[in-house]
Design a protein around this motif. Sequence first.
Motif, PDB file in Angstrom:
ATOM      1  N   UNK A  60       0.101 -11.218 -16.878  1.00  0.00           N
ATOM      2  CA  UNK A  60      -1.239 -11.868 -17.407  1.00  0.00           C
ATOM      3  C   UNK A  60      -1.798 -12.934 -16.258  1.00  0.00           C
ATOM      4  N   UNK A  61      -0.907 -13.696 -15.789  1.00  0.00           N
ATOM      5  CA  UNK A  61      -1.220 -14.682 -14.613  1.00  0.00           C
ATOM      6  C   UNK A  61      -2.011 -14.082 -13.423  1.00  0.00           C
ATOM      7  N   UNK A  62      -1.239 -13.023 -12.981  1.00  0.00           N
ATOM      8  CA  UNK A  62      -1.787 -12.050 -11.815  1.00  0.00           C
ATOM      9  C   UNK A  62      -3.101 -11.537 -12.311  1.00  0.00           C
ATOM     10  N   UNK A  63      -3.218 -11.037 -13.494  1.00  0.00           N
ATOM     11  CA  UNK A  63      -4.565 -10.468 -13.932  1.00  0.00           C
ATOM     12  C   UNK A  63      -5.560 -11.483 -13.909  1.00  0.00           C
ATOM     13  N   UNK A  64      -5.252 -12.705 -14.176  1.00  0.00           N
ATOM     14  CA  UNK A  64      -6.173 -13.730 -14.335  1.00  0.00           C
ATOM     15  C   UNK A  64      -6.467 -14.626 -13.114  1.00  0.00           C
TER      16      UNK A  64
ATOM     17  N   UNK B  50      -6.247  -9.147 -10.595  1.00  0.00           N
ATOM     18  CA  UNK B  50      -5.433  -8.027 -11.035  1.00  0.00           C
ATOM     19  C   UNK B  50      -4.831  -7.271 -10.146  1.00  0.00           C
ATOM     20  N   UNK B  51      -4.531  -7.925  -8.839  1.00  0.00           N
ATOM     21  CA  UNK B  51      -3.687  -7.076  -7.899  1.00  0.00           C
ATOM     22  C   UNK B  51      -2.485  -7.905  -7.454  1.00  0.00           C
ATOM     23  N   UNK B  52      -1.571  -7.039  -6.870  1.00  0.00           N
ATOM     24  CA  UNK B  52      -0.281  -7.741  -6.576  1.00  0.00           C
ATOM     25  C   UNK B  52      -0.639  -8.741  -5.322  1.00  0.00           C
ATOM     26  N   UNK B  53      -0.245 -10.001  -5.697  1.00  0.00           N
ATOM     27  CA  UNK B  53      -0.804 -11.138  -4.644  1.00  0.00           C
ATOM     28  C   UNK B  53      -0.079 -10.932  -3.343  1.00  0.00           C
ATOM     29  N   UNK B  54      -0.589 -11.577  -2.458  1.00  0.00           N
ATOM     30  CA  UNK B  54      -0.330 -11.624  -0.922  1.00  0.00           C
ATOM     31  C   UNK B  54       0.702 -12.845  -0.893  1.00  0.00           C
ATOM     32  N   UNK B  55       1.833 -12.566  -0.796  1.00  0.00           N
ATOM     33  CA  UNK B  55       2.876 -13.872  -0.708  1.00  0.00           C
ATOM     34  C   UNK B  55       2.824 -14.440   0.704  1.00  0.00           C
ATOM     35  N   UNK B  56       3.118 -16.001   0.758  1.00  0.00           N
ATOM     36  CA  UNK B  56       3.226 -16.708   1.979  1.00  0.00           C
ATOM     37  C   UNK B  56       4.995 -16.914   2.293  1.00  0.00           C
TER      38      UNK B  56
ATOM     39  N   UNK C 190       5.574   1.318 -15.409  1.00  0.00           N
ATOM     40  CA  UNK C 190       4.024   1.792 -15.228  1.00  0.00           C
ATOM     41  C   UNK C 190       3.013   0.468 -15.033  1.00  0.00           C
ATOM     42  N   UNK C 191       3.512  -0.528 -15.739  1.00  0.00           N
ATOM     43  CA  UNK C 191       2.393  -1.866 -15.480  1.00  0.00           C
ATOM     44  C   UNK C 191       2.517  -2.504 -14.013  1.00  0.00           C
ATOM     45  N   UNK C 192       3.587  -1.982 -13.290  1.00  0.00           N
ATOM     46  CA  UNK C 192       3.493  -2.517 -11.792  1.00  0.00           C
ATOM     47  C   UNK C 192       3.347  -1.248 -10.716  1.00  0.00           C
ATOM     48  N   UNK C 193       2.869  -0.287 -11.513  1.00  0.00           N
ATOM     49  CA  UNK C 193       2.300   1.106 -10.711  1.00  0.00           C
ATOM     50  C   UNK C 193       3.425   1.652  -9.874  1.00  0.00           C
ATOM     51  N   UNK C 194       4.658   1.447 -10.458  1.00  0.00           N
ATOM     52  CA  UNK C 194       5.752   2.341  -9.579  1.00  0.00           C
ATOM     53  C   UNK C 194       5.653   3.709  -9.886  1.00  0.00           C
ATOM     54  N   UNK C 195       5.444   4.531  -8.999  1.00  0.00           N
ATOM     55  CA  UNK C 195       5.270   6.071  -9.218  1.00  0.00           C
ATOM     56  C   UNK C 195       6.489   6.653  -9.689  1.00  0.00           C
ATOM     57  N   UNK C 196       6.308   7.737 -10.506  1.00  0.00           N
ATOM     58  CA  UNK C 196       7.584   8.132 -11.359  1.00  0.00           C
ATOM     59  C   UNK C 196       8.549   8.647 -10.627  1.00  0.00           C
ATOM     60  N   UNK C 197       8.223   9.171  -9.453  1.00  0.00           N
ATOM     61  CA  UNK C 197       9.246   9.733  -8.647  1.00  0.00           C
ATOM     62  C   UNK C 197       9.887   8.773  -7.590  1.00  0.00           C
ATOM     63  N   UNK C 198       9.566   7.438  -8.059  1.00  0.00           N
ATOM     64  CA  UNK C 198      10.033   6.474  -7.101  1.00  0.00           C
ATOM     65  C   UNK C 198      10.946   5.396  -7.838  1.00  0.00           C
ATOM     66  N   UNK C 199      11.616   5.875  -8.996  1.00  0.00           N
ATOM     67  CA  UNK C 199      12.041   4.916 -10.009  1.00  0.00           C
ATOM     68  C   UNK C 199      13.586   4.909  -9.875  1.00  0.00           C
TER      69      UNK C 199
ATOM     70  N   UNK D  44      -4.293  -3.706 -16.873  1.00  0.00           N
ATOM     71  CA  UNK D  44      -4.308  -4.990 -17.745  1.00  0.00           C
ATOM     72  C   UNK D  44      -2.933  -4.839 -18.355  1.00  0.00           C
ATOM     73  N   UNK D  45      -2.206  -5.996 -18.540  1.00  0.00           N
ATOM     74  CA  UNK D  45      -0.699  -6.032 -19.109  1.00  0.00           C
ATOM     75  C   UNK D  45      -0.789  -5.759 -20.615  1.00  0.00           C
ATOM     76  N   UNK D  46       0.286  -5.035 -20.898  1.00  0.00           N
ATOM     77  CA  UNK D  46       0.618  -4.978 -22.359  1.00  0.00           C
ATOM     78  C   UNK D  46       1.789  -5.105 -22.756  1.00  0.00           C
ATOM     79  N   UNK D  47       1.844  -5.961 -23.953  1.00  0.00           N
ATOM     80  CA  UNK D  47       3.344  -6.161 -24.412  1.00  0.00           C
ATOM     81  C   UNK D  47       4.227  -5.037 -24.554  1.00  0.00           C
TER      82      UNK D  47
END
Length: 512
Positions: free
Chosen positions: A361-365, A369-375, A469-478, A495-498
């Motif tokens: 939710x914090x990433x979305x807000x 809504x994208x994976x942040x760029x870390x420092x 799914x919520x982190x968009x990890x492909x099914x063949x990469x799990x 958008x995150x789902x519980x």
Amino acid sequence: MARPDRYYVTTPIYYVNDKPHIGHAYTTLACDVLARFLRLDGVDVHFLTGTDEHGQKVEKAAAVKGVAPQTFTDEVSQNFRTLAEVMNFSNDDFIRTTEPRHIKSAQAMWTRLVEKGAIYLGSYAGWYSVRDEAFYAEAELVNGKAPTGADVEWVEEPSYFFKLSAFEDKLLAYYDANPEFIGPRSRRNEVLSFVKGGLKDLSISRTSFKWGIPVPGDDKHIMYVWLDALVNYMTAVGFPDESDPKWSRWPANLHMVGKDIVRFHAVYWPAFLMAADLPLPDRVYAHGWWTNEGQKISKSLGNVIDPLKLVETYGLDPVRYFLLREVPFGNDGDFSHTQMIKRINTDLANDLGNLAQRVLSMIGKNCGGTVPQPGPFIEADHELLNSAKALRDSVRASFLEQSFHKGLEDIWNVVSAANRYVDEQAPWTLKKTDPARMATVLYVLADVVRVMGFLVQAIMPASGAKMLDQLVIAEDKRSFAHIDTALVPGTPLPAPQGVFPRYVAPEEGAAQ
């Protein structure tokens, strides 16, 4: 513990005189979680379960219902297949002892034992429990009943015997040379005590009823149900055809059983295999029993726990988690609805579910809504990420020792550490004071959630899939081959789902 290349795991085959209960679900669940984990870990797994369909108890139960034994077993065996479907078990094979492949295999084993001089014809007189399908010595009876509380009856009939007495020293030497052959330690001690007490030759045929596999060359006798049943583990991998490619899977790595049948698996079965000059399984593990709210479970008390109703009430993945997390595996445990709800609301909803929901939710807000760029990572970041990435090896070691509760405890320790990290790093404050650091913190947390998703796939397959799914990890990469592949900054996230809703008990008197 090193990752094996191949693994063959079995449940006991379940006796079809009644419908499945929590004990059946528990045994198969433990095997399923181990099988799923090892498959994710790149291991070539074969996972077997099935039903044990011969014997006097089945013949009597069928007669009570007024149907032929085969009709009765067809119906009741299906109940165990249904349980496997509802519980989302991933068994590779389901064996029935009435199948032609098994009858052929059991008779081949008998013939082999005869050829090795391990079987002779005599007559049996002694106490027999129909419920346990077991013979008991006078000294084992407790107040005129079997040690299990079952009724016994005096039986006198011609019988073939297996020369079990000849294997006392060989078995003790084998246990000594293979200290991990029987687990847990309490069951090992029990078996050692039994064998040291002296072994008598074992009656392995019956003539007083007909529902069983005929003894080769003497069809007045049928094979003792336990000799018939134990051979199933070899039937499923091709025995007696040792040229069958599946036969390379023998011996089994693990026979998972309940503590009430440890003697059959840790004394009789290895003796049969020694006599037949066949390899012994690596390990027999006997888990404990469940009570229900402090009471022993029995049909007469009406407190049998139906796993299908548990799933209907609480959901499948929470039930799977609770059964392996609540009690140290190997010990007896008490089922409590209060504890079930506590585990759902604390471990799943508050701890793991809330972690995933808060982070995404914090990433979305705050991160579009994208994976942040870390420092640059600081020590606290490395510490959390490293503890998450160490889990695959520690959980594997625990699961291969059947310490399922310990593996789950390790995972939840990292979940707790991640929740503490959220509070300590306070990304909501960093948003105002140091947005770049906030992005790093949220990246670290998202990657930890990803690792948790990978690991919980084995225990809670649907929930693990939702997390990934919520982190968009492909099914063949799990599979675990990808567990160290970190999230890619800039990846758009949905958008995150519980994933783990809280359990709220329906109000009494509310419309059903």
